[in-house]
Scaffold this motif. Structure first.
Motif, PDB file in Angstrom:
ATOM      1  N   ASN A  18       0.790  -1.236   0.000  1.00 15.39           N
ATOM      2  CA  ASN A  18       0.000   0.000   0.000  1.00 15.39           C
ATOM      3  C   ASN A  18       0.825   1.291   0.000  1.00 15.39           C
TER       4      ASN A  18
ATOM      5  N   THR B  97       2.751   3.055   1.834  1.00 17.38           N
ATOM      6  CA  THR B  97       2.498   3.997   2.915  1.00 17.38           C
ATOM      7  C   THR B  97       3.495   5.144   2.925  1.00 17.38           C
TER       8      THR B  97
ATOM      9  N   LEU C  32      -4.350   4.338  -2.203  1.00 16.37           N
ATOM     10  CA  LEU C  32      -3.753   3.791  -0.978  1.00 16.37           C
ATOM     11  C   LEU C  32      -2.451   4.500  -0.610  1.00 16.37           C
TER      12      LEU C  32
HETATM   13  C1  LIG Z   1      -0.817  -0.126   4.833  1.00 13.74           C
HETATM   14  O1  LIG Z   1       0.428  -0.375   5.465  1.00 13.74           O
HETATM   15  C2  LIG Z   1       0.466  -0.006   6.821  1.00 13.74           C
HETATM   16  C3  LIG Z   1       1.872  -0.209   7.327  1.00 13.74           C
HETATM   17  O2  LIG Z   1       2.484  -1.248   6.687  1.00 13.74           O
HETATM   18  C4  LIG Z   1      -0.544  -0.841   7.593  1.00 13.74           C
HETATM   19  O3  LIG Z   1      -0.565  -0.463   8.943  1.00 13.74           O
HETATM   20  C5  LIG Z   1      -1.937  -0.607   6.998  1.00 13.74           C
HETATM   21  O4  LIG Z   1      -2.871  -1.452   7.626  1.00 13.74           O
HETATM   22  C6  LIG Z   1      -1.931  -0.890   5.516  1.00 13.74           C
HETATM   23  N1  LIG Z   1      -3.224  -0.469   4.960  1.00 13.74           N
HETATM   24  C7  LIG Z   1      -3.845  -1.163   4.021  1.00 13.74           C
HETATM   25  C8  LIG Z   1      -5.155  -0.608   3.558  1.00 13.74           C
HETATM   26  O5  LIG Z   1      -3.398  -2.198   3.550  1.00 13.74           O
END
Ligand SMILES: *[C@@H]1O[C@H](CO)[C@@H](O)[C@H](O)[C@H]1NC(C)=O
Ligand SMILES: *[C@@H]1O[C@H](CO)[C@@H](O)[C@H](O)[C@H]1NC(C)=O
Ligand SMILES: *[C@@H]1O[C@H](CO)[C@@H](O)[C@H](O)[C@H]1NC(C)=O
Ligand SMILES: *[C@@H]1O[C@H](CO)[C@@H](O)[C@H](O)[C@H]1NC(C)=O
Ligand SMILES: *[C@@H]1O[C@H](CO)[C@@H](O)[C@H](O)[C@H]1NC(C)=O
Ligand SMILES: *[C@@H]1O[C@H](CO)[C@@H](O)[C@H](O)[C@H]1NC(C)=O
Ligand SMILES: *[C@@H]1O[C@H](CO)[C@@H](O)[C@H](O)[C@H]1NC(C)=O
Ligand SMILES: *[C@@H]1O[C@H](CO)[C@@H](O)[C@H](O)[C@H]1NC(C)=O
Ligand SMILES: *[C@@H]1O[C@H](CO)[C@@H](O)[C@H](O)[C@H]1NC(C)=O
Ligand SMILES: *[C@@H]1O[C@H](CO)[C@@H](O)[C@H](O)[C@H]1NC(C)=O
Ligand SMILES: *[C@@H]1O[C@H](CO)[C@@H](O)[C@H](O)[C@H]1NC(C)=O
Ligand SMILES: *[C@@H]1O[C@H](CO)[C@@H](O)[C@H](O)[C@H]1NC(C)=O
Length: 675
Positions: free
Chosen positions: A211, A213, A235
């Protein structure tokens, strides 16, 4: 470099434990070694890892002046190298190879893949050639920063199979990479990803499941990417900058983008996006630059955009947007500095709410279907320097001029193709010292204005380009006795109709030219034309100029195009033209009343009959009369004895299609401009 390497290697091998040591020195040696072991980490000059040192030397960069990389010294002290001491052995490993702007040439040798501890690699702004080593990304798994931008690297990127899992910054911008972008390179740790200005094709990579981040900066612009923005973009919640301009992306703009509440810059211009601008675009509350120009977007300007109150630049020009522009409330956009909605299908009146955006310096609404009049409130825009509203349906030129005269900072005013068939405003006070005196560029072409050339235009001291072409203006060029001549030789700038797609972001980039075509200007061409030495184009076609072609035109040594066609010129073509005009590539005197021998030699041998046709009295090649009747009359035609001064006239009637714009980046798609 190679010799150097051999000799220093030998020296190095002789250093440790020579066999001729005597037993009584062993005690001292032991203490000496211990001493060294204790001190070395402090001095930080223990030998750099031998594998690292050798692979650096094998890189064999061709560079002048040479790098001080010599095997006799510790590689950690070499130019561009930094090491990190590993506790478990006594070697230092190379962690940074940092040689930007160092004039490196040659290829990136595969030995680089032995620098397995490398975390930072910056070889930007060099002249490196060839492809990247195949296992670059899979071997250098510690890399955090890679900057290879501004080189001449080619071919596809090697696969990475997610090995570079520490990668934070990748800049491969401005090379010749091609093929698809392997999605394995966009690892989740990446924060800055810049592959702009290459030839990547295929899709924008998506790494299903990951995702992103950390992604804050994504620049894919100037490539050959196709298809659309993947929904996964939604995302990348930290994304602040997204650039993908100058690609072949299409389809609607994905709603996923609305998730990016940190987005400050969204630039996806010059693609083929279609459909409406997402109606909730205003949820991008951090947005500062929204550049969607040159696409195929339809529908209205979404009302929600009024919620993006940090917006500074909004460019939607060259789309197919519609709707009543006056229903959008601009008043919340107090930081807006440039607004470009040109070349759309917006209708309605000029939105009055715009006049409360006090930061505006440039507005372009050209080529829409806006109606009504300019209102007096516009003078509140004290910083406004550029205002273009050409090719709309405005009325009341006299009122518009009187109001706009109050916009003291205006340097560019483009009102062409409005006010159809109104009389050209001739209120002398328009030339007063308190009005229009900052104007450099004034375009009034194609308005079908009636009346005489207005004399107040001659009082605008800073004017450098003026377009009065394609009007119904009559009379001769006004005299300049009352005008200070010093300002009359300033350059003028226009974009010819048939110029290729060019960008003119600065006035100074424009070729100086004079277009006087398509009016009813009469009288002779005065000899003062010879003073306009800087111009590249002189177009006096389709007027009623009479008398002879002045010799002095041969003084215009920069001239590339000379068009005198469709006038009433008589006499001979001055032979001096062929001596002075060495750059002339386009020439026409067709459809006049010229006679005598066509000059030959120089550029004249390259012109065809079409340059001369419609002049029954001309003779010699390439005309149909190969020989001239004898005797040739040396001074054919009446000499002009006109003392009329042209120069004011020239700035008064400079041609059609002025094209440029400050504060905008354009790629013109039209044949000619409309600013
Ligand atoms: C995206 O990555 C973060 C950290 O790795 C995680 O906490 C989060 O749940 C993820 N979100 C999704 C929508 O996958
Ligand atoms: C090499 O040059 C760098 C500066 O570019 C300098 O700091 C370093 O001491 C030099 N190393 C050697 C071994 O001469
Ligand atoms: C690489 O070096 C250049 C030149 O000093 C610098 O502008 C650029 O920011 C560096 N790249 C990175 C990723 O730090
Ligand atoms: C490469 O791109 C990144 C992100 O745009 C930037 O920080 C870096 O300075 C760029 N490198 C050069 C040499 O401009
Ligand atoms: C990439 O460019 C190289 C030459 O620079 C060419 O041989 C190769 O076919 C290109 N590959 C793709 C996928 O376009
Ligand atoms: C927007 O982000 C949330 C998590 O922050 C995610 O669950 C959702 O799928 C995203 N929406 C889109 C359209 O990407
Ligand atoms: C623009 O979109 C319309 C349909 O919405 C389509 O007919 C037209 O061909 C498109 N034009 C371009 C230049 O892509
Ligand atoms: C602006 O945002 C507010 C609150 O988020 C919302 O109620 C309002 O409808 C939005 N305005 C527009 C024009 O969309
Ligand atoms: C703009 O949209 C209209 C319909 O809304 C369509 O008729 C026209 O062809 C479109 N123009 C372009 C250039 O796509
Ligand atoms: C008007 O232009 C001048 C010169 O460019 C500039 O110094 C001044 O700040 C401008 N005035 C406003 C109100 O922007
Ligand atoms: C604007 O003017 C053009 C031609 O000058 C005309 O075809 C068009 O109907 C006008 N539009 C409006 C909304 O008045
Ligand atoms: C043409 O150039 C010559 C030499 O530069 C100069 O003496 C002459 O005055 C010029 N003629 C005109 C009309 O400017």
């Amino acid at each position: 470099m190679k010799e150097n390497k051999e000799t220093t290697k030998d020296e190095k091998e002789e250093l440790p434990g020579t066999p001729s040591q005597r037993p009584r020195t062993q005690f001292l040696l032991f203490w000496g070694q211990l001493f060294l072991l204790i001190l070395l980490p402090c001095f930080g000059d223990s030998a750099c890892n031998r594998v690292d040192s050798e692979s650096l030397l094998s890189l064999d960069f061709k560079v002048s002046p040479p790098l001080n990389w010599s095997a006799s010294s510790d590689c950690c002290s070499w130019e561009g190298i930094s090491c990190h001491h590993q506790d478990y052995d006594h070697d230092q490993h190379v962690i940074r190879l940092w040689l930007p702007r160092r004039g490196l040439t040659g290829v990136i040798h595969p030995s680089i893949t032995s620098l397995t501890h490398l975390t930072h690699l910056n070889l930007s702004h060099n002249s490196l050639l060839g492809s990247l080593p195949d296992d670059l990304f899979s071997s250098l798994s510690s890399l955090q920063v890679i900057d290879l931008s501004f080189n001449r690297l080619i071919n596809c990127l090697p696969p990475s199979s997610n090995k570079i899992s520490q990668l934070q910054v990748l800049n491969l911008s401005s090379n010749f990479f091609n093929g698809t972008i392997p999605s394995s390179i966009l690892v989740p740790s990446v924060s800055i990803f810049n592959i702009s200005n290459n030839s990547f094709s295929g899709l924008i990579p998506t790494d299903n499941g990951s995702n992103h981040t950390f992604l804050t900066f994504l620049d894919l612009s100037h490539n050959k990417l196709t298809d659309t923005i993947p929904p996964g973009i939604g995302l990348c919640s930290k994304l602040q900058v997204f650039r993908a301009g100058f690609n072949s992306l299409s389809g609607p703009i994905n709603d996923g983008i609305l998730n990016l509440t940190n987005l400050q810059i969204l630039e996806i211009f010059s693609n083929q996006f279609s459909g409406p601008i997402p109606s909730q675009i205003g949820s991008l509350s951090s947005l500062e630059n929204l550049l969607l120009h040159i696409n195929n977007l339809t529908g209205p300007l979404p009302l929600s955009l009024a919620n993006s109150t940090k917006l500074s630049a909004l460019n939607l020009r060259v789309n197919n947007l519609t709707g009543d522009l006056s229903s959008f409330n601009f008043s919340t956009l107090q930081r807006l500095t440039t607004l470009d909605l040109g070349n759309n299908n917006f209708a309605g009146e000029l939105p009055k709410s715009l006049y409360s955006c006090k930061s505006l310096t440039a507005i372009r609404l050209a080529n829409n279907q806006l109606t009504g009049q300019i209102s007096p409130e516009i003078v509140a825009l004290e910083s406004l320097a550029f205002f273009s509203i050409s090719t709309n349906n405005l009325t009341n030129a006299a009122g518009a001029f009187r109001i706009l005269k109050g916009c003291k900072n205006l340097t560019t005013l483009v009102l062409s193709k409005n006010f159809l068939f109104e009389p050209v405003p001739d209120d002398e006070s328009l030339g007063d010292p308190d009005g229009f005196q900052s104007l450099w560029v004034f375009a009034l072409g194609g308005c079908q204005f009636t009346g005489q050339v207005p004399t107040w235009l001659g009082k605008l001291k800073n004017l450098q380009a003026l377009d009065l072409s394609f009007n119904l203006i009559t009379g001769s060029l006004p005299g300049c006795d009352k005008v200070d001549r010093s300002h009359l030789e300033l350059p003028v700038f226009v974009k010819p109709k048939n110029a290729s797609d060019q960008q003119y972001n600065r006035l100074s980039n424009l070729p100086p030219a004079i277009y006087l075509s398509n009016n009813s200007l009469n009288g002779s061409i005065p000899i003062e034309v010879g003073r306009l030495k800087f111009i590249h184009v002189l177009d006096l076609s389709h007027n009623k100029f009479s008398g002879s072609i002045p010799d002095q035109i041969s003084n215009l040594t920069n001239l590339e195009k000379l068009d005198l066609s469709y006038n009433n010129l008589s006499g001979e073509i001055p032979a001096s033209l062929k001596e002075g005009l060495h750059f002339l590539s386009s020439f026409s005197v067709a459809y006049n009343d010229l006679r005598g021998l066509v000059p030959s030699g120089g550029q004249f041998d390259t012109f065809t009959i079409s340059s001369f046709e419609g002049n029954p009295g001309l003779c010699g090649p390439p005309t149909v009369h190969l020989t001239c009747p004898q005797p040739l009359s040396p001074a054919a035609g009446p000499r002009s004895n006109s003392h009329r001064k042209l120069l004011t006239g020239l700035i008064v009637a400079i041609g059609y299609c002025i094209g440029f714009g400050f504060g905008f980046g354009f790629g013109y798609k039209q044949n000619f401009i409309v600013i």
